[in-house]
Enzyme design. Sequence first.
Site, short mmCIF file in Angstrom:
data_model
loop_
_atom_site.label_atom_id
_atom_site.label_comp_id
_atom_site.label_asym_id
_atom_site.label_seq_id
_atom_site.Cartn_x
_atom_site.Cartn_y
_atom_site.Cartn_z
N TYR A 41 -37.72 32.30 60.13
CA TYR A 41 -37.79 33.32 61.17
C TYR A 41 -36.41 33.29 61.82
CZ TYR A 41 -42.84 32.21 60.90
OH TYR A 41 -44.11 31.97 60.48
N CYS A 44 -36.13 31.39 65.20
CA CYS A 44 -36.68 30.03 65.29
C CYS A 44 -35.55 29.01 65.50
CB CYS A 44 -37.43 29.71 64.00
SG CYS A 44 -37.86 27.98 63.81
N PHE A 46 -35.50 25.81 64.93
CA PHE A 46 -35.36 24.88 63.81
C PHE A 46 -34.62 25.55 62.64
CE2 PHE A 46 -39.16 23.48 66.14
CZ PHE A 46 -38.77 22.18 66.44
N CYS A 47 -34.89 26.83 62.42
CA CYS A 47 -34.15 27.58 61.39
C CYS A 47 -32.70 27.76 61.81
CB CYS A 47 -34.80 28.95 61.18
SG CYS A 47 -36.52 28.87 60.64
#
Length: 305
Positions: A41, A44, A46-47
């Site tokens: 995403y 996001c 973490f991304c």
Amino acid sequence: LGAAVALGGGAGLCLAARQRLREHSAAELPAGSLQLTLYQYKTCPFCSKVRAFLDYHGLPYEIVEVNPIMRKEIKFSSYRKVPILLANAGSPLQLNDSSVIISAIKTYLISRRNSLEEIVSFYPPVKTVTEKGKEVLEYENKYWLMLDEKETKLVYPVKEVRVEEMKWRKWADDWLVHLISPNVYRTPKEALASFDYIVREGKFGTLEGLFAKYLGAVAMFFVSKRLKKRHNLRDDVREDLYEAVNEWVKAVGKNRLFMGGNQPNLADLAVYGVLRVMEGLEAFDDMMAHTKIQPWYQRMGEVIQ
């Protein structure tokens, strides 16, 4: 509501990043090089951490934006979270968890003694049960680089450097990321602004986007209040954000450009990746105005771009 749940997860909703992505074609890599595809995403944190790492190291990769409701783009995977990185260094391999992805790829770049497949095996998933009885996967050793003694001394001249990097990478995952949702959904106005950007930048159908923007904003406004209580945040959650950011700046210190010295280390990339998902939102502007993060943050943007 489905969008809010799908994006929110246990750590809070993945948030907006006004950062133009550099999409690279893995097919253009020289023969024998890493071929990488990132399922994500865009909003996001973490991304965003993984993208910051890949961009800083100049690694070409393709991006597949995942629909946060249906997630059919990752139907091939039993692991249903993002980011997921598909890597091909001679044979295809799936890497899960942002910190595992970063540690494994960094190890591979430094040490070519082992195949990427063997390196990934050093980060085994372990099933654990939360306080609420939910079964989750955790990954052993995810903040370690799997290097031999010679390689370790090259990357970490003294033991304290390695300990410091691991400490702050974990801090970014265990604390900093939990401050994002309560801050960007702090008020109804901020919640709506956050979802407006999420819908524009994410992969939603027209009807999905409409429901996500308005119902999701309402849902996450109330979820943010529960997150504030869960993580024992102050009534004014901005104060927790400011304190955390200034704690990071203090740890970097006045005599280093980055925690890694003249160049960012993995802790720098992790903290930057988490914080930049707030770009363009009120919480980000307030953070820049009321903390000492701006010089470091600008340097990070320059070296990554």
